[in-house]
Design an enzyme around this catalytic site. Structure first.
Site, mmCIF file in Angstrom:
data_model
loop_
_atom_site.group_PDB
_atom_site.id
_atom_site.type_symbol
_atom_site.label_atom_id
_atom_site.label_comp_id
_atom_site.label_asym_id
_atom_site.label_seq_id
_atom_site.Cartn_x
_atom_site.Cartn_y
_atom_site.Cartn_z
ATOM 1 N N ASP A 77 0.826 -1.140 -0.010
ATOM 2 C CA ASP A 77 -0.087 -0.010 -0.160
ATOM 3 C C ASP A 77 0.812 1.527 0.065
ATOM 4 O O ASP A 77 0.363 2.221 0.633
ATOM 5 C CB ASP A 77 -1.068 0.077 1.022
ATOM 6 C CG ASP A 77 -2.171 -1.115 1.210
ATOM 7 O OD1 ASP A 77 -1.969 -1.966 0.252
ATOM 8 O OD2 ASP A 77 -2.722 -1.400 2.211
ATOM 9 N N LYS B 162 -6.847 -4.865 -2.835
ATOM 10 C CA LYS B 162 -7.278 -5.652 -1.960
ATOM 11 C C LYS B 162 -8.300 -4.438 -1.240
ATOM 12 O O LYS B 162 -8.008 -3.532 -0.942
ATOM 13 C CB LYS B 162 -6.109 -5.936 -0.841
ATOM 14 C CG LYS B 162 -5.382 -4.721 -0.362
ATOM 15 C CD LYS B 162 -4.359 -5.274 0.906
ATOM 16 C CE LYS B 162 -3.719 -4.177 1.447
ATOM 17 N NZ LYS B 162 -4.400 -3.718 2.498
ATOM 18 N N CYS C 7 -2.376 -2.589 7.887
ATOM 19 C CA CYS C 7 -2.212 -3.582 6.506
ATOM 20 C C CYS C 7 -0.926 -4.481 6.658
ATOM 21 O O CYS C 7 -1.060 -5.457 6.194
ATOM 22 C CB CYS C 7 -2.435 -2.746 5.359
ATOM 23 S SG CYS C 7 -3.981 -1.893 5.243
HETATM 24 C C1 C5J Z 1 -3.060 0.622 5.424
HETATM 25 C C2 C5J Z 1 -4.721 1.877 6.769
HETATM 26 N N1 C5J Z 1 -2.412 0.321 4.290
HETATM 27 N N2 C5J Z 1 -3.877 2.283 7.630
HETATM 28 N N3 C5J Z 1 -4.238 1.014 5.721
HETATM 29 O O1 C5J Z 1 -2.244 0.436 6.625
HETATM 30 O O2 C5J Z 1 -6.089 2.140 6.775
#
Ligand code: C5J
Length: 222
Positions: A24, A129, A162
């Site tokens: 991400d 995702k 995540c």
């Molecule tokens: C991730 C989030 N990628 N913090 N998403 O950690 O909402």
């Protein structure tokens, strides 16, 4: 077997079964007007890890090892975004709302793109995702099986959301997991440190941690 100098003890891996998973690294978590900032977070904490993440990506590519990218995003009709996610908290902008980088966390919008320095190359696996874990409602498990992967090196954001969720999913599926300490970040420094500590506690109960440099040395020698 090759070895990465890791904590709590060396991480043994076979070069033909290791892959890098970059979680991400999207504009929505790192740039003004994105999802991360809409939740009130200090997004300036994220871009400082870009050089370490890029070094890992370059090192895996140079060694001919797989690089897998994930993106947290939803279908434009939000049919894969449960109310339990969309309606949580009191953000300035909710998932699906129009922001300065397009609709927040919606697939194909400018804000969901991976940061340009870390952009996937043609042919690399990109997993979209809808959840925090990259195995949930995605083809990641099948892709790893097709490649014969057993060892995963993780980088990306955010450490305790995540990244940690995906590591735990991977651990439960039998993968040996290592998190690159300086190639992951949280909006909360104390959460990052706690996550690194809980991953490697109890004899690496979830996995190992190591510096990006230690990972790069090991894969270059392997
Ligand atoms: C991730 C989030 N990628 N913090 N998403 O950690 O909402």
């Amino acid at each position: 077997m090759a070895e990465i100098a890791a904590r709590p003890f060396p991480f043994a891996f076979r070069p033909e079964t290791v892959a890098l998973v970059v979680i991400d690294m999207q504009r929505d978590f790192a740039e003004p007007g994105g999802f991360g900032e809409s939740l009130g977070n200090d997004i300036s904490r994220i871009t400082p890890i870009v050089p370490a993440v890029k070094a890992l990506i370059d090192g895996f590519r140079a060694a001919g090892l797989p690089v897998i990218h994930t993106m947290e995003c939803h279908r434009p009709d939000l049919s894969d975004c449960p109310p339990a996610k969309r309606e949580r908290g009191n953000p300035a902008l909710r998932i699906g709302d129009e922001g300065p980088m397009g609709r927040i966390l919606v697939a194909g919008e400018p804000g969901t793109a991976i940061l340009p320095d870390l952009a996937p190359l043609p042919g690399e696996i990109v997993i979209e995702k809808p959840g925090k874990g990259a195995f949930y409602a995605t083809p990641l498990g099948e892709k790893l099986q097709q490649l014969g992967i057993r060892h995963l090196v993780f980088a990306g954001v955010t450490t305790e959301v995540c990244v940690q969720t995906t590591m735990r999913e991977a651990n439960d599926r039998g993968y040996e997991c290592l998190l690159a300490e300086d190639a992951t970040e949280s909006y909360f420094p104390e959460f990052k440190e706690a996550t690194l500590a809980m991953i490697r506690a109890q004899g690496a109960i979830v996995g190992w941690t190591a510096t990006a440099e230690a990972v790069l040395e090991a894969i270059a020698d392997a």
